[in-house]
Write an enzyme that holds these catalytic residues in place. Sequence first.
Site, mmCIF file in Angstrom:
data_model
loop_
_atom_site.group_PDB
_atom_site.id
_atom_site.type_symbol
_atom_site.label_atom_id
_atom_site.label_comp_id
_atom_site.label_asym_id
_atom_site.label_seq_id
_atom_site.Cartn_x
_atom_site.Cartn_y
_atom_site.Cartn_z
ATOM 1 N N GLY A 1 15.901 -47.966 90.746
ATOM 2 C CA GLY A 1 14.594 -47.958 91.744
ATOM 3 C C GLY A 1 13.917 -49.148 91.659
ATOM 4 O O GLY A 1 14.152 -50.110 90.548
ATOM 5 N N HIS B 1 17.930 -56.524 91.369
ATOM 6 C CA HIS B 1 18.093 -55.852 92.386
ATOM 7 C C HIS B 1 19.279 -55.803 94.262
ATOM 8 O O HIS B 1 20.058 -56.148 93.903
ATOM 9 C CB HIS B 1 17.672 -54.855 92.524
ATOM 10 C CG HIS B 1 17.121 -53.830 91.860
ATOM 11 N ND1 HIS B 1 15.938 -54.439 91.069
ATOM 12 C CD2 HIS B 1 17.629 -53.160 90.665
ATOM 13 C CE1 HIS B 1 15.551 -53.291 90.198
ATOM 14 N NE2 HIS B 1 16.877 -52.418 89.938
ATOM 15 N N GLN C 1 22.616 -54.312 77.338
ATOM 16 C CA GLN C 1 22.768 -53.122 78.676
ATOM 17 C C GLN C 1 24.877 -54.398 79.258
ATOM 18 O O GLN C 1 25.256 -53.077 79.540
ATOM 19 C CB GLN C 1 22.627 -53.339 79.811
ATOM 20 C CG GLN C 1 22.728 -51.825 80.214
ATOM 21 C CD GLN C 1 21.764 -51.404 81.973
ATOM 22 O OE1 GLN C 1 21.442 -50.833 81.092
ATOM 23 N NE2 GLN C 1 22.173 -51.982 82.671
ATOM 24 N N SER D 1 11.772 -58.265 86.582
ATOM 25 C CA SER D 1 11.994 -56.792 86.233
ATOM 26 C C SER D 1 11.534 -56.023 86.912
ATOM 27 O O SER D 1 9.835 -56.072 87.271
ATOM 28 C CB SER D 1 12.033 -57.208 84.763
ATOM 29 O OG SER D 1 11.630 -55.743 84.493
HETATM 30 O O1 PAF Z 1 19.133 -50.883 84.213
HETATM 31 C C1 PAF Z 1 19.008 -50.189 84.950
HETATM 32 O O2 PAF Z 1 18.996 -49.972 86.396
HETATM 33 C C2 PAF Z 1 20.048 -49.354 83.815
HETATM 34 O O3 PAF Z 1 19.920 -48.892 82.881
HETATM 35 C C3 PAF Z 1 21.224 -48.140 84.541
HETATM 36 C C4 PAF Z 1 21.774 -49.061 84.628
HETATM 37 C C5 PAF Z 1 20.477 -47.696 86.163
HETATM 38 C C6 PAF Z 1 21.568 -46.772 84.005
HETATM 39 O O4 PAF Z 1 20.051 -45.492 84.273
#
Ligand code: PAF
Length: 284
Positions: free
Chosen positions: A31, A37, A153, A185
Amino acid sequence: MEVAKTIVSVRGLVKAARSKGKRIGFVPTMGALHIGHISLIKAAVEKCDFVIVSIFVNPVQFGTGEDFEKYPRPLEADLGICKKAGVDVVFTPVRELMYPSQNLTWVNVEKLTEQLCGRFRPGHFRGVTTICAKLFNIVAPDIAFFGWKDAQQAIVIKRMVADLNMPLEIVICPTVRRPDGLAVSSRNKYLTAEQKKDAALVYKSLQKCREMVDVGITDSRTIITEMRKILSRASSIEIEYISIVDAEMLQEVEYIAGRILIAVAVRIGSTRLIDNILVDLSKQ
Ligand code: PAF
């Protein structure tokens, strides 16, 4: 757009879409959605016919003393952004749904998670891979989308999917930056205007690295020294690490050659920021 709160409802919606031959795209998030995003959602809308976004602030990827409690949770605004961006389903599980009892099963990618942020956030990536594995099992997407800003990640998740033969494709989208270079971010929300100015030095230091590589300087120590000089221009910046690693196994390299990740983590006040660039000399 549907808002699904249960696993049964998400699975039902996905099943119905798949039965119509639709390709399922998935953007997992915590969120506090921003243009980074939105770029992932746009990529999903372009490549897929049915797009699911999950919004879940995953407690197990936060360490003690980290910002789990204060992490922004502007759900209504997030739902508005998803709707506008063309999302079909937003999955908003509560903690009890994702972790109904003490969690005894964890997904852990070895080695890759011991470097970079893994050195400073023990257990973080185990939390990320575990929640992603759970979400992939629930949503069963054809493609899941992640941002390159969180390069480690992205690399770890790709590895998990490959190693565990998970039947989906991982697409990594470019980092979205503000005009001053600061990587977008959710944690930028914690920064004051003054701190944001200082934070822009992080990308400046990465640009300096690229400039040095472009003129043939490939010695990691020399590059890191110059990057440190740039970051030291702001007294508010505390460097956690500057690492130059190979982009596959994330091992530190003495000299830049092949595909190399230059990654930085800093603290500005109580806010932790990360950024990176990829330098690819393998094609030269
Ligand atoms: O990058 C993120 O926002 C989080 O690490 C994710 C991939 C949604 C996992 O909680």
